[in-house]
Every structure is written in C-alpha cells, then in structure tokens.
Enzyme design. Structure first.
Site, short mmCIF file in Angstrom:
data_model
loop_
_atom_site.label_atom_id
_atom_site.label_comp_id
_atom_site.label_asym_id
_atom_site.label_seq_id
_atom_site.Cartn_x
_atom_site.Cartn_y
_atom_site.Cartn_z
N PHE A 195 31.40 2.90 74.92
CA PHE A 195 31.74 4.09 75.69
C PHE A 195 31.88 5.31 74.80
CE2 PHE A 195 33.68 0.41 77.72
CZ PHE A 195 33.39 0.57 79.07
N ASP A 196 31.40 6.44 75.28
CA ASP A 196 31.85 7.72 74.75
C ASP A 196 33.33 7.85 75.14
OD1 ASP A 196 31.67 10.52 73.82
OD2 ASP A 196 31.88 10.97 75.96
N LEU A 197 34.05 8.75 74.49
CA LEU A 197 35.48 8.87 74.76
C LEU A 197 35.80 10.03 75.70
CD1 LEU A 197 38.36 7.87 74.14
CD2 LEU A 197 38.35 9.35 72.12
N ASP A 224 29.02 10.83 79.19
CA ASP A 224 29.03 11.89 80.21
C ASP A 224 28.16 13.08 79.87
OD1 ASP A 224 30.98 12.57 78.09
OD2 ASP A 224 31.39 14.31 79.35
#
Length: 209
Positions: free
Chosen positions: A8-10, A162
């Site tokens: 995941f990106d944060l 995102d």
C-alpha cells in the site's frame, strides 16, 4: 490470483492525511515567502519532500525540509486519521496469510510516526520509505525492494495507491495495480493510466485477491 502480498501507499490510501500535508505546506510557504499555488503543490504530493523542496526553493531545499518537518510533526496527531475500514481490511488480509507492506515516498521518521499512531505498524511486514531507496516513485525500485524483503513475486502481488505516481510505480514493477477513489487523484485521472481496477471501498479488494 493466489495473492502472496499486498503493498500500500500510505498518505491518501490508508491514511487521510491530505489536510495535514496541505496545512504544513502552507506554513512553510508563508515563512519562506513562496507564492502559494494550491494546484501546483497538490500535484507534487507523492514525490519525496527533498524533490518538492528543490522545485520551489532550489538550494534552500534543506531549510524547506526542516520547516516542513517541524510543522508536520507538531500537528500530526491532530490531523491524521485512517480511512474507514482500514484496520478491518488489514485484519482480514492477515487472516488469509497474505504478507503486507507500505511503500511510500514519505521519509522514515514521518512514516514511522504515522504507522505507530494509527496502529498500522502492527500489521505490516515491511515499510519502504524515501530513505530506503535511491530511486523513487514512479521508478519500481521501492516496490521491488519491498518484494525482495518479503520474498514475494511481483505477479502475485497487489499494489494499491491513490495517485498517478502510484499507478505508474505498480505497473512498472509488474504488480496487479489498483487505485482508490478516495485519495489525491480523481477516478478520471487514475483511469487514464489504465490500472487493473479502482476501489470504491475496501470491501472490493477481496475480488482481486
């Protein structure tokens, strides 16, 4: 797909931190007498802080970074929240034996603080930050570094983010790449890069595992 790992990106993916980030930049721009252009700044979120500093103040980038870190950490706990359902989603993935990781362009101190504050660190098997690699998103090195640590194969890994930088990074690394509809870039912007899917909620992730 028989998924081995989900990365995941944060910021903007797991954590609703855009208000904190924009607030922090506003403080820095005001102190350093930099003209504020909201769109110019927001479009660069997702790149390493040092690169953003160089873009706006050139050789004064170290001072830019120092001011940013001060205000970011001062206000962090007031403006940092997980998106709804995030911990439940991670718990579900863990129960299925899937390895988890964060791949972010944020520096190590900020990543560590956010992960601890939100309890994300309890679920992660690896966290790759801007301090851990020489090349940054959209270069695949951050994801490939995470995969090497996890002993996972790209073709059996999902990367979720995102921003346009995230979609490009996941595709460059050879992962199944998903966007989220609640983050920095709009669904329309993400669709231009042809991700494998765009999640409207965490519940939809199960369809891709």
């Amino acid at each position: 797909m028989n998924t081995e790992a989900v990365l995941f990106d944060l910021d903007g993916t797991l954590v609703d931190s855009l208000p904190l980030i924009v607030r922090t930049y506003r403080h820095v721009f005001k102190e350093m007498d930099i003209p504020w252009g909201n769109d110019d700044v927001v479009k660069m979120i997702g790149l390493p802080l040092k690169d953003i500093g160089r873009r706006f103040v050139g050789e004064a980038a170290p001072a830019f970074e120092e001011r940013y870190q001060y205000y970011y950490h001062r206000d962090h706990d007031l403006y940092t929240r997980l998106f709804p359902g995030t911990l439940e989603m991670l718990e579900s993935l863990k129960s299925q034996g899937i390895r988890l990781g964060i791949v972010t362009s944020k520096g190590k101190p900020g990543t560590t603080r956010t992960a601890a504050f939100t309890r994300l660190d309890a679920y992660m098997d690896v966290m790759i930050t801007a301090h851990d690699v020489a090349r940054h998103k959209p270069d695949p090195e951050p994801i490939l570094t995470a995969l090497a640590t996890l002993h996972a194969q790209a073709e059996r890994t999902i990367f979720i983010g995102d921003s346009s930088y995230d979609i490009l990074t996941g595709k460059n690394a050879g992962c199944l790449t998903l966007g989220v509809a609640w983050g920095l870039d709009s669904r329309t912007e993400l669709e231009k890069l042809s991700p494998d899917g765009i999640l409207a909620s965490w519940e939809e992730l199960q369809e891709y595992l």
